[in-house]
Design an enzyme around this catalytic site. Structure first.
Site, mmCIF file in Angstrom:
data_model
loop_
_atom_site.group_PDB
_atom_site.id
_atom_site.type_symbol
_atom_site.label_atom_id
_atom_site.label_comp_id
_atom_site.label_asym_id
_atom_site.label_seq_id
_atom_site.Cartn_x
_atom_site.Cartn_y
_atom_site.Cartn_z
ATOM 1 N N ASP A 157 53.016 33.682 48.866
ATOM 2 C CA ASP A 157 53.740 33.393 47.769
ATOM 3 C C ASP A 157 54.064 34.680 47.129
ATOM 4 O O ASP A 157 55.046 34.355 46.040
ATOM 5 C CB ASP A 157 53.462 31.899 47.066
ATOM 6 N N LYS A 211 36.718 37.260 51.234
ATOM 7 C CA LYS A 211 36.141 38.082 50.375
ATOM 8 C C LYS A 211 34.933 37.898 50.934
ATOM 9 O O LYS A 211 33.772 36.765 50.470
ATOM 10 C CB LYS A 211 36.931 36.213 49.663
ATOM 11 N N ASP A 229 47.865 30.579 51.693
ATOM 12 C CA ASP A 229 48.668 30.124 50.754
ATOM 13 C C ASP A 229 48.975 30.596 49.506
ATOM 14 O O ASP A 229 50.439 31.056 49.287
ATOM 15 C CB ASP A 229 48.054 28.829 50.774
ATOM 16 N N TYR A 252 41.138 23.510 52.331
ATOM 17 C CA TYR A 252 41.665 22.098 52.183
ATOM 18 C C TYR A 252 41.291 21.286 53.371
ATOM 19 O O TYR A 252 41.540 19.630 52.948
ATOM 20 C CB TYR A 252 42.970 22.444 52.823
ATOM 21 N N ASP A 287 41.117 39.887 46.420
ATOM 22 C CA ASP A 287 41.120 39.842 44.911
ATOM 23 C C ASP A 287 42.386 41.696 45.394
ATOM 24 O O ASP A 287 43.671 41.927 44.658
ATOM 25 C CB ASP A 287 40.458 40.212 44.216
#
Ligand code: NAD
Length: 355
Positions: free
Chosen positions: A251, A191, A247, A142, A223
C-alpha cells in the site's frame, strides 16, 4: 479462441471498476478476434446478503472451472460487526486458500504521465519507480492461531505468526524467478532481529538463493524498508516479503506511485489459474458515485490476459491504452480534484484507445 473468466465483482466500488475492466477486455477481444466468456459469481458482503456465506461453494466451483478470475473488492461498514467467519474479507482470504494461490504479485510503477501526482520530490523519483512486490498470501499472522482468553489482567487477545520452510521456499522461488527476468535485484524484507518466523524466513531465502546465482539478494528489516520506500524507491527492483509486511508495504508502494486506484495485482499458485484484482479495497466512502479510478482493475485485467491466458500482445495493448489516456490528460477524481472525469468515462476512453 474463447476464454472462461469468472467475474467476482464484490462490494463497494468493486462492481463499478470491474465493469470498466470488462468493457476494455471486450474492446480488446473484438480487435484481436478472440472471445471472453464472462460468468459472474458472488463473493464478500453481497454473497453474505444472498447466501449467508461470504464465499459460497458455487463461487469456488466456478473459479476452478475457469481460465482466470477477475475480482473487484470486498467489504464495507455494513458487515463490520459480523463474526469473523462471516465477514466479507473471509471470502477473499478463503478463495485464495481454496485455489491454492500463495503468491501475490503487486507491481508498483510510476507511470511517466503521473509524475506530477507522485507525492515524493522530483529529485527522489528522477530515476523512476518500478518495483515488483512479491507477497506471501496464505500463511503468517493472518492464518495462524489466534484467539481470546481470560488472562491475569482481564481478557487478552492474541495472534501468532507462523511460517514453515515449505511455504517460504515456494514463495522465495517465485520472487527469484521474477527478479531473474527483471533487473536481478531481490530484497527480502523481514524482522529477523526480533521474530523467530523471520529468522527462518531469512535462512530459507538464503538457501533458495543458492540456485539463483544471477540474482543479487539482500535483506532489509521492515521498519527500514518502510523508510527506504519514501527515501529512495528507485533502489528496489523485486521485493519479497511475508503476508502482513507485504500488505502494508505494497500500500505504501502504491501511494508513492500516485494513487491506490491505479495498481493491479495477481495472486498465483502452482498452476496457470490466477486471481486478478486491484490492490485497493471496496472504498465505501466513494462507492456508487461513479468517481472511482478503474485503472487498477483494468491493469489487473491486463495482468490476467498476460499471465493466465498467455496473450502478451493484448496485455501490452491494454497497458498502452491506459498510458495514452493518461497522456491525453484524462484523470479521475483521486488524481485531480479540480478537473476529472467519471469512472465509466475513463473506462470508455481506455476502451477506445485499445488498438
Ligand atoms: P480502500 O482501499 O477501500 O480505501 C482507502 C482510500 O482509498 C479511500 O479513501 C478510498 O476512497 C480510496 N480509494 C480506494 N480505491 C480507490 C479507487 N479505485 N479510486 C479512487 N479512490 C480509491 O481501503 P479501506 O478504506 O481501508 O477499506 C475499505 C473496505 O475495503 C474495508 O471493508 C476493507 O476490509 C476492504 N478491503 C478490501 C480489500 C480487497 O477486497 N482486496 C483490500 C483492502 C480493504
Amino acid at each position: 479462441m474463447s476464454y472462461k473468466i469468472a467475474v467476482l465483482k464484490g462490494d463497494g466500488i468493486g462492481p463499478e471498476v470491474t465493469d470498466q475492466a470488462l468493457k476494455v477486455l471486450l474492446s480488446a477481444a473484438s480487435k484481436y478476434g478472440i472471445l471472453f466468456d464472462f460468468t459472474e459469481g458472488l463473493i464478500g458482503g453481497i454473497a453474505y446478503e444472498k447466501t449467508l456465506n461470504p464465499l459460497p461453494q458455487e463461487t469456488i466451483d466456478l473459479c476452478k472451472k475457469s481460465d482466470a478470475v477477475l475480482l473487484g473488492a470486498v467489504g464495507g461498514p455494513k458487515w463490520d460487526k459480523l463474526p469473523n467467519e462471516k465477514r466479507p474479507e473471509m471470502g477473499l482470504l478463503n478463495i485464495r486458500k481454496a485455489l491454492g494461490l500463495y503468491a501475490n504479485i503487486r507491481p508498483a510503477v510510476l507511470i511517466p504521465a503521473l509524475k506530477k501526482e507522485c507525492p515524493l520530490k522530483d529529485e527522489i523519483v528522477n530515476n523512476g519507480i518500478n518495483i515488483t512486490v512479491v507477497r506471501e498470501l496464505t500463511g503468517g499472522i493472518y492464518f495462524s492461531e489466534k484467539g481470546k482468553r481470560q488472562g491475569e489482567f482481564g481478557i487478552e487477545a492474541y495472534d501468532t505468526d507462523k511460517y514453515n520452510e515449505t511455504e517460504i521456499r515456494r514463495i522465495a522461488k517465485v520472487a527469484f524467478k521474477l527478479a531473474s527476468k527483471k533487473n536481478k535485484k531481490l530484497v527480502s524484507i523481514d524482522k529477523a532481529n526480533v521474530l523467530e518466523s523471520s529468522k527462518l524466513w531469512r535462512s530459507v531465502v538464503e538457501e533458495v538463493g543458492k540456485s539463483f546465482c544471477d540474482v543479487n539478494l539482500s535483506h532489509m528489516y521492515v521498519d527500514n524498508a518502510a523508510m527506504q520506500l519514501v527515501k529512495n524507491p528507485s533502489q528496489f527492483d523485486v521485493i519479497l516479503t511475508d503476508n502482513m509486511f507485504g500488505d502494508i508495504l505494497s500500500d505504501e508502494a502504491a501511494q508513492i506511485t500516485g494513487s491506490i486506484g491505479i495498481l493491479p495485482s495477481a495472486s498465483l499458485g502452482d498452476g496457470t489459474l490466477g486471481l486478478y484484482e486491484p490492490i485497493h479495497g471496496s472504498a465505501p466512502d466513494i462507492a456508487g458515485k461513479n468517481v472511482a479510478n478503474p485503472i487498477a482493475s483494468i491493469l489487473s485485467a491486463a495482468m490476467m490476459v498476460r499471465i493466465s491466458l498467455g496473450l502478451d500482445d493484448i496485455a501490452k495493448s491494454i497497458e498502452n491504452a491506459v498510458n495514452i489516456s493518461l497522456e491525453q490528460g484524462y484523470r479521475t477524481q483521486d488524481l485531480d480534484k479540480e478537473s476529472y472525469i467519471s469512472c465509466s468515462k475513463m473506462g470508455d476512453i481506455i476502451s477506445q484507445n485499445v488498438v
